[in-house]
Structures are given as C-alpha cells and as structure tokens.
Design an enzyme around this catalytic site. Structure first.
Site, PDB file in Angstrom:
ATOM      1  N   CYS A   1       0.907  -1.152  -0.129  1.00  0.00           N
ATOM      2  CA  CYS A   1       0.037   0.065  -0.028  1.00  0.00           C
ATOM      3  C   CYS A   1       0.836   1.323  -0.065  1.00  0.00           C
ATOM      4  O   CYS A   1       0.300   2.543   0.093  1.00  0.00           O
ATOM      5  CB  CYS A   1      -0.888   0.032   1.321  1.00  0.00           C
ATOM      6  SG  CYS A   1      -1.728  -1.435   1.423  1.00  0.00           S
TER       7      CYS A   1
ATOM      8  N   HIS B   1      -2.706   8.605   5.595  1.00  0.00           N
ATOM      9  CA  HIS B   1      -2.779   7.247   5.008  1.00  0.00           C
ATOM     10  C   HIS B   1      -4.288   6.740   5.288  1.00  0.00           C
ATOM     11  O   HIS B   1      -5.040   6.190   4.555  1.00  0.00           O
ATOM     12  CB  HIS B   1      -1.998   6.036   5.720  1.00  0.00           C
ATOM     13  CG  HIS B   1      -1.949   4.847   5.024  1.00  0.00           C
ATOM     14  ND1 HIS B   1      -1.853   4.805   3.338  1.00  0.00           N
ATOM     15  CD2 HIS B   1      -2.108   3.501   5.321  1.00  0.00           C
ATOM     16  CE1 HIS B   1      -1.869   3.351   3.138  1.00  0.00           C
ATOM     17  NE2 HIS B   1      -1.998   2.399   4.530  1.00  0.00           N
TER      18      HIS B   1
ATOM     19  N   GLU C   1      -1.137   6.389  13.192  1.00  0.00           N
ATOM     20  CA  GLU C   1      -0.847   7.775  12.582  1.00  0.00           C
ATOM     21  C   GLU C   1      -1.035   8.592  13.398  1.00  0.00           C
ATOM     22  O   GLU C   1      -0.347   9.878  13.545  1.00  0.00           O
ATOM     23  CB  GLU C   1      -1.906   7.870  11.610  1.00  0.00           C
ATOM     24  CG  GLU C   1      -1.627   7.362  10.163  1.00  0.00           C
ATOM     25  CD  GLU C   1      -2.386   7.731   8.971  1.00  0.00           C
ATOM     26  OE1 GLU C   1      -1.883   8.767   8.501  1.00  0.00           O
ATOM     27  OE2 GLU C   1      -3.274   7.110   8.642  1.00  0.00           O
TER      28      GLU C   1
ATOM     29  N   LYS D   1      -9.375   8.233   1.615  1.00  0.00           N
ATOM     30  CA  LYS D   1      -9.920   7.028   1.213  1.00  0.00           C
ATOM     31  C   LYS D   1     -11.489   7.100   2.008  1.00  0.00           C
ATOM     32  O   LYS D   1     -11.867   6.110   1.700  1.00  0.00           O
ATOM     33  CB  LYS D   1      -8.960   6.088   2.325  1.00  0.00           C
ATOM     34  CG  LYS D   1      -7.402   5.967   1.819  1.00  0.00           C
ATOM     35  CD  LYS D   1      -6.751   4.735   2.659  1.00  0.00           C
ATOM     36  CE  LYS D   1      -5.332   4.473   1.941  1.00  0.00           C
ATOM     37  NZ  LYS D   1      -4.593   5.531   2.129  1.00  0.00           N
TER      38      LYS D   1
ATOM     39  N   HIS E   1      -9.580   2.194  -0.278  1.00  0.00           N
ATOM     40  CA  HIS E   1      -8.170   1.824  -0.098  1.00  0.00           C
ATOM     41  C   HIS E   1      -7.772   1.331  -1.410  1.00  0.00           C
ATOM     42  O   HIS E   1      -8.163   0.106  -2.017  1.00  0.00           O
ATOM     43  CB  HIS E   1      -7.847   1.041   0.987  1.00  0.00           C
ATOM     44  CG  HIS E   1      -6.198   0.692   1.399  1.00  0.00           C
ATOM     45  ND1 HIS E   1      -5.261   1.117   0.392  1.00  0.00           N
ATOM     46  CD2 HIS E   1      -5.680   0.330   2.370  1.00  0.00           C
ATOM     47  CE1 HIS E   1      -4.188   1.039   0.803  1.00  0.00           C
ATOM     48  NE2 HIS E   1      -4.174   0.581   2.084  1.00  0.00           N
TER      49      HIS E   1
ATOM     50  N   PHE F   1       1.504  -3.395   4.671  1.00  0.00           N
ATOM     51  CA  PHE F   1       1.828  -4.524   5.128  1.00  0.00           C
ATOM     52  C   PHE F   1       3.398  -4.719   4.779  1.00  0.00           C
ATOM     53  O   PHE F   1       3.804  -4.225   3.977  1.00  0.00           O
ATOM     54  CB  PHE F   1       1.206  -5.674   4.303  1.00  0.00           C
ATOM     55  CG  PHE F   1      -0.154  -5.878   4.780  1.00  0.00           C
ATOM     56  CD1 PHE F   1      -0.931  -5.168   5.743  1.00  0.00           C
ATOM     57  CD2 PHE F   1      -0.931  -6.999   4.340  1.00  0.00           C
ATOM     58  CE1 PHE F   1      -2.383  -5.596   6.161  1.00  0.00           C
ATOM     59  CE2 PHE F   1      -2.276  -7.299   4.626  1.00  0.00           C
ATOM     60  CZ  PHE F   1      -3.038  -6.528   5.434  1.00  0.00           C
TER      61      PHE F   1
END
Length: 803
Positions: free
Chosen positions: A150, A282, A293, A314, A319, A380
C-alpha cells in the site's frame, strides 16, 4: 548547493471519486464520496460489501480503440497515464503543443500491490502493466515496478525523482494502479479488516473499504519543464522510506517507523516540521492504523500536532492499495494548486477520544495557505513512505547529484549449489551443474525460533542469504546503527507457497481464507521479514522486474548511498520454482514465439549459450524420464531451462564506510546501465557502459535459443572477454539468478573463480574459446560484467572492478 528541482507537470487519475483530475477535485472539495455497495453476485458471500468501484464506461470512454483491449489493470493505468501526459503537453496527444523529452529519456515507474491474472487465468508478471504503458506510449527510458504493497504509489514518485536527479531520465511517469479483485477482498474480510458501511477514518475506525483505480504524476526537472513551456504544478522536494521491522501486517504501534519516514523526507527537502501546512494521511479506517498515525503526528510535530490539518481521502475512494500513494499525491498537488485541503468525510465528532486532539478536517474542505504538504503511506510488511510536495519555487542555481564510490563487501548465496559463499566456491571448483533441487536449510535456523517456524520458504531463504552476506562482510554494527541500514528486496513473483496456499483456501471457502498466507502474498512481505529478523529500520523498498530485478535493486542501493540516505545497503533477491513455472507462458518464449518448458532439464538438457538439443522421442519423452536429479512432478522432457529456487544477498557499502571499519571488499561498482524494450536491440544498449573492457561476462542466459542474441551482442562489444552464466550453476531462479550473476562477477574479481559451462557443445555464437570451460581462471580479473534480463522488458548490466 541545492539539488536540481524536480516538478510535477501533469496529473492523471481514475478512481471511484472521479474519472479525471477535474472531476476528482470537484468531488473532494464538495464532499461527495464514491463508496458504493458492490453489486457483483460473487461478492454476496461477504457481509461487508462497500467499495470504491470504477465504472467500466469511465475507462472505455477515455481509451482509443488500440488501447481499449487488454486486461482491466492495464486499461486503468493507460487512462491515468494518458491524462498526465496530455496535461503536461506531449506532442502527438490531443491538445498537446509543446516539445517532449526523447523517448529513451522518458521513463515509467509504477507502483502495484497485487499480481493480476492474464487472459489464461494465470498470474502475469508484476512488471507486465508497466511494460504495456511504456510500449503504448513509446517510453523507452527507465522502467521499474515497485511493489511495497500500500506504499507503492508514493514510493514510485520518490524513485522517479531519484532517476531524474541522477540524470538517467528527463521525464518520468510515476504512479500506481490496482483493480478490485475478489481474492484480495476475501483476504481483508478474513482479517476482519473491512467496514460494513462506508469507512470513517480517524473517528469510528471500524474497518476499511477497498477501492480500485490508477493515478500518475509526470515528473520533470524544473529547468527543462520551463524551457519547453510547461507549467510546474508542484515540486517533489523530498521523500523518505523506512521499515517498521515489527510485524507482517500490523503497524508498529509506537509510530516510530512512520515518523522516521517523515523526518527523512523533510530532511531531504531541507525543511522542518514547522514548514508543513497539511498532511495527507494514510487513514485506512482500521483501529491499528488510525491510532498509529496519531502517534506519528505527535512524534513529528510535537506541541504543534493539533494545529496541522490531516485528512484521509480514503473516505472518498476506499483503499486503492498500490495506487493509494499516487492517488493521494495527486490530491496533495491539487491542494497546493488551489489552496484548499480536502476533508475526511463521514467523520463523527463522538468517535475515538484517543485521536480527538488532532485536526482531521472533518466533513468539509478548508481554504487555507498550503505551501508544503506531507503525504504518508504505510503498508503490510512494515514499509513506510513520505513525500514532501511544495509549491513550485523559482529557478535557482543547483549542483549535480552527489556521486560516491561503492563496493560489494559481502555475499550470501543460498542455492542448489550451496549455502554460503564457501560452499558455492567449492561447487564452482567441482564443476557442479544446476539440477533443480531446492536449497536445503535443514538443521539450521537463521532467525529466532518463534519467528522461523511461522515463516514461508521464501522468507527463510531470504533471511538465510541476508545473514550469510552480513557475516561474510564481517559487519559488526551497534543496534542504533541498524536504524539507518537500508534494504532493497528484489523478486520476480514473491512467495509461490503463500500465493498457492491462499488461492487454494479461497477456492474452498472464501469466507475462511488462509490469513497467514494472505499476509505473505504481498511481494514486499519477504523484505519485511528480513527487516524484522535483522532489526533493520532504514530506507526499504521492493522491486519486481523479473530477472532484471537485482540489477535495478543495485541501482537503487547506489542512489541511496550517493544521496547519503544510507552507508550500508543490503540487497536481497529471492524467487521460487513454482512461481517460475506459473509464468512460463509469458516469460519463457523461444525465438519462434513458442513457450519453453520451465521444468528441470537435467544432464540431457541445454546449457546457457549452447544449441538446443532435439527433444527425446518415444516412451522416454512421454514419461519424462531422464529429467535429471531433483526433477519434480510435471518436469517435462529436458528441453528447457533448469528452474530453481534461490535467494542471493549482497552487502553494498560506501567505499569510505567499508575502509573505515577495515572491511575486505570483493569489488568496486564501476557502473550500471539498463535498457528497456523488446528484442535484441536493448541487449546492445545495456552493454554500452564506459570504462575498461571486462575480462569476464557473467550473462543472463538460461538455456533458451534467445541466448544467442545476448552472446552475439557481448562478443561484438567485448570480443576478448570470456562468457559464462550463473544459470549453469543454479538454474533459472528469476531475480535470484540476476543477483547470482552479480555475486559471481564479484567473486571472479576478488578470487578468480567462475562457473564453467560444462557440456556446452556447439555455442550459439562464437567459438568455444569465448566461453568459460574450466572454473579456475588464470587469476583474479581486473573487471567483470554481470548481466540481467527480464526478456522483452528490461536488460541490465553491472560493471565491477578490482579495488
């Protein structure tokens, strides 16, 4: 003196919140999201069914007939790429009036998270989409596929800036793409990470929505952009990468890794946290991410954290995985252009109090001064990236990008020829040939047992190779220094074991997927496992350009050292046999266009640069007997490359750092070169490196008729060099074979060893005296050239010289 400014001159996007930048921006500033229920009946098995979907009509309406064919991933990418190029003013496109860079100076760097299926149902090579974009648009410059899950889209923008600063390109299309895939949806559902309705990042963090789309930014040097009359939209002032070294899927809850990426990005831009006006977060909507975050904001901005607006788009688009960083970078550029920051929609003031003290721009866009934006992404595998984007600054004097001497100081091969450099050297001396057997790590543990027993084969191979390279370099660094050691992971297809296991579980029951396998399906997972095991938290990325991945990874390592981002970079390449066989129909095309066999060829099969024997006739051909030791089920008649599994790591250091600690390097990296395109012509271009003619060439041949193209080009360029290939020793191991070529070139420079092409027979080009036929060379060579090849995509060359 400052570095050459790199600016954005074109934007392109297609996602659930808009079919182009204008519609996208209108919907962001009017708080109209694009998350909708999935109507596809296949998704009815899931309770959570909201996603950011792109209507097919939005794609089809924007593509000419010749570009409308092909898989959905490529079509999404082409829509966004065309938009970015048209806005920047490339001739030949609709409405374009300005001059463009030469095709061989125009590159494409694409971020992608998922392997996507081709027409036949098997997975395409990860770099396939980048190849399609480059070929359709006539881009012959640097071509890279980055797959840091991502974080890939933002990572691609940063790597594009590097390619311009090093002078390899005058323009680069940088972005990301991913479609909405059933298997990925099942994986996130299995992790219980999906929200049952439209996601609400930062307030009710009950899960994410997946999305799809593509976004590109066209990057150019400011001086060239102005010279051709282009309008700079924003400057890419800096970027930072880091590794969490914490967990395969969960972010480091302390925020340490994310904060490190932001600080590196700001330092590269010559800015401080006080200069930042807006943070594009994010913001997935999961509790772990949103809480982490908030900690990043407090670590970076301190007492000022509550006064720096941060929002998540998002909430509009879902996402979009590999595209996310690019989608958010486009939004960040538009925020700079218009002096408006987009909101986090669906925000509930009664949400999680742990994050309540921060400004999440709830529900309404905000007009304000926006001169500097930080765009963050987390992935990830523990990959973090931060981009610093600013309003374009006026032209000012700049200096050349720094150049620092670098050396290869440690080698860690884990192949069928041996584990470690000592066993490998013994195998070379004994004249051993590739036999297709998997490397054995029986009885050896290279990580804490609590981690080792849960790792897949590819991670174990990569960790073993990394530790062996580290030991071979005799690196003894204090724990604090590991925070700045970089890792570049190279792979063609990632873990075949995890991909196969996850796909099998989805086929049985999509509501009960193998979540452990899913966490390792992303290609950067293996690099993340290496970082976690060795405790590395420096700049980290994953590159996926087939068998050319290792030389491109070395390029990236050299750029990190040149820029002062790292003094030590660990380059690791790993691939598995099953993944190679799955890609056979695309990759292993012989000269006539027929697919070659990906099974072990054994003693009766071809060797690199040798003429291909006729396939055996009769019962032996049908049964597959005589395929050689290690031939597994499905191995055919011995007329193709020996497919292997391997991991190869090497330590790259600044020469100054190596000398300062008393290291004993194998070789100096004298130069690298890459050429993109199809056929024989890129082979010759990749060989056009300055410097002395190498005495040895370790080629990319694997035992196919097209090996003759490479041999002919090498012998024409350096007629006095001896030619060999690591595939003779370890087989075709995709990215690991390219890394082994580099390792063997380094070994020849320091120790005078090279694998012999036993059983060569009649060469496809030149005479037998042009090839290595005995492992002991006359002595160490002054220089050696290592070649890599992702056929019909990218060719690479690395020149190593004696220290």
């Amino acid at each position: 003196m400052a570095l050459r400014p790199v600016v954005v001159t074109g934007l392109g996007i297609i996602c659930a919140a808009g079919r182009d930048p204008a519609e996208f921006w209108t919907r962001l500033t009017t708080a109209r999201g694009g998350l909708t229920p999935i109507e596809d009946e296949a998704f009815a098995v899931f309770t959570a069914r909201y996603a950011g979907q792109v209507p097919d009509a939005w794609i089809d309406d924007q593509l000419p007939a010749e570009e409308a064919a092909g898989d959905r991933t490529a079509r999404l990418a082409l829509v966004a790429a065309n938009q970015a190029i048209e806005q920047a003013g490339r001739p030949g496109r609709a409405g374009a009036v300005r001059a463009a860079p030469a095709p061989d100076r125009f590159g494409v760097i694409l971020g992608k998270c998922q392997a996507t299926p081709g027409p036949g149902g098997s997975y395409q090579p990860m770099h396939h989409t980048a190849d399609v974009v480059a070929e359709r648009l006539g881009l012959g410059g640097p071509r890279i596929l980055v797959s840091t899950a991502c974080a890939a889209g933002g990572n691609a923008v940063g790597l594009a800036r590097d390619k311009i600063l090093t002078g390899e390109a005058d323009a680069v299309l940088a972005g990301g793409v991913d479609p909405l895939l059933f298997g990925t949806y099942a994986g996130f559902a299995g992790l219980q990470a999906l929200s049952t309705g439209p996601c609400r990042p930062y307030s009710h963090s009950d899960g994410l929505n997946l999305g799809e789309g593509a976004a590109f930014l066209l990057l150019e040097p400011l001086d060239l952009a102005l010279a051709r009359g282009a309008t700079p939209l924003a400057e890419v002032a800096g970027y930072g990468l880091s590794a969490d070294a914490y967990h395969a899927t969960a972010p480091d809850p302390t925020g340490r890794g994310g904060a490190g990426a932001v600080r590196r990005a700001l330092a590269e831009a010559g800015l401080t946290p006080d200069d930042v006006h807006y943070v594009s977060g994010h913001g997935t909507g999961t509790p772990a991410n949103d809480t982490m975050e908030a900690k990043v904001m407090r670590l970076v901005f301190g007492d000022r954290a509550s006064r720096v607006p941060t929002s998540s788009i998002k909430s509009f688009v879902g996402h979009t995985l590999g595209a996310a960083g690019a989608v958010e970078a486009v939004a960040s550029v538009l925020a700079l252009r218009h002096g408006v920051v987009p909101p986090t929609i669906g925000f509930d003031d009664d949400g999680d109090g742990a994050r309540a003290d921060l400004d999440y721009v709830p529900n309404r866009a905000r007009e304000m001064t926006v001169d500097t934006v930080v765009s963050n992404n987390y992935a990830f595998g523990g990959n973090n990236v931060s981009l610093v984007l600013t309003r374009p600054r006026d032209p000012a004097p700049y200096g050349p990008a720094p150049r620092r001497e670098a050396v290869i100081s440690g080698l860690g091969p884990v192949t069928c020829a041996g584990t470690g450099i000592a066993e490998t050297a013994a195998a070379i001396t004994a004249g051993r040939r590739a036999d297709g057997r998997a490397p054995s790590l029986e009885g050896r543990t290279f990580a804490p047992r609590s981690l080792w027993r849960h790792m897949n084969r590819l991670s174990r191979l990569a960790i073993a190779a990394s530790r062996l390279a580290w030991e071979d370099a005799d690196l003894k660094l204090p724990r604090k220094a590991l925070d700045d050691v970089a890792l570049v992971f190279a792979t063609g297809a990632g873990s075949a074991e995890s991909t196969g296991g996850f796909d099998d579980s989805i086929a049985l029951n999509p509501n009960k997927p193998a979540v452990l396998s899913f966490s390792n399906v992303v290609l950067n997972a293996t690099g993340g496992a290496v970082c976690q095991t060795l405790g590395l938290r420096g700049p980290t990325t994953t590159l996926c350009n087939g068998a050319a991945s290792a030389s491109i990874a070395l390029d990236c390592a050299l750029e990190m050292i040149d820029a002062g981002k790292a003094e030590v970079v660990l380059v690791v390449a790993a691939d598995e046999t099953a993944a190679r066989q799955a890609l056979a129909s695309f990759e292993l095309l012989d000269a006539s266009g027929a697919a070659g066999d990906a099974g072990p060829s054994g003693d009766g099969g071809p060797v690199p640069y040798g003429e291909r024997p006729a396939p055996p006739a009769g019962p032996e051909a049908a049964s597959g007997t005589g395929a050689g030791p290690g031939a597994g089920a499905g191995a055919a008649s011995g007329i193709g490359p020996v497919a292997g599994s391997a991991a190869v790591a090497f330590v790259v250091e600044s020469a100054e750092h190596c000398a300062g600690r008393g290291g004993r390097p194998y070789a100096r990296v004298a130069g690298t070169r890459h050429a993109a395109g199809r056929g024989a012509e890129p082979v010759a271009r990749s060989l056009a490196l300055p410097g002395a003619a190498p005495a040895l060439v370790v080629g990319a041949a694997t035992g196919l008729p097209r090996d003759g193209e490479e041999a002919a080009a090498v012998l024409a360029r350096v007629p006095d060099a001896l030619l060999t290939a690591s595939a003779a020793l370890i087989g075709d191991c995709q990215a690991a074979t390219g890394a082994m070529n580099i390792a063997l070139a380094a070994l020849a420079v320091r120790d005078g060893l090279a694998p012999a092409l036993a059983g060569l027979g009649t060469p496809l080009a030149g005479g037998r005296d042009s090839y290595v036929t005995a492992p002991e060379l006359d002595g160490p060579v002054e220089s050696a050239l290592a070649l890599t090849a992702a056929h019909d995509s990218v060719r690479g060359a690395v020149l190593l010289e004696a220290v």
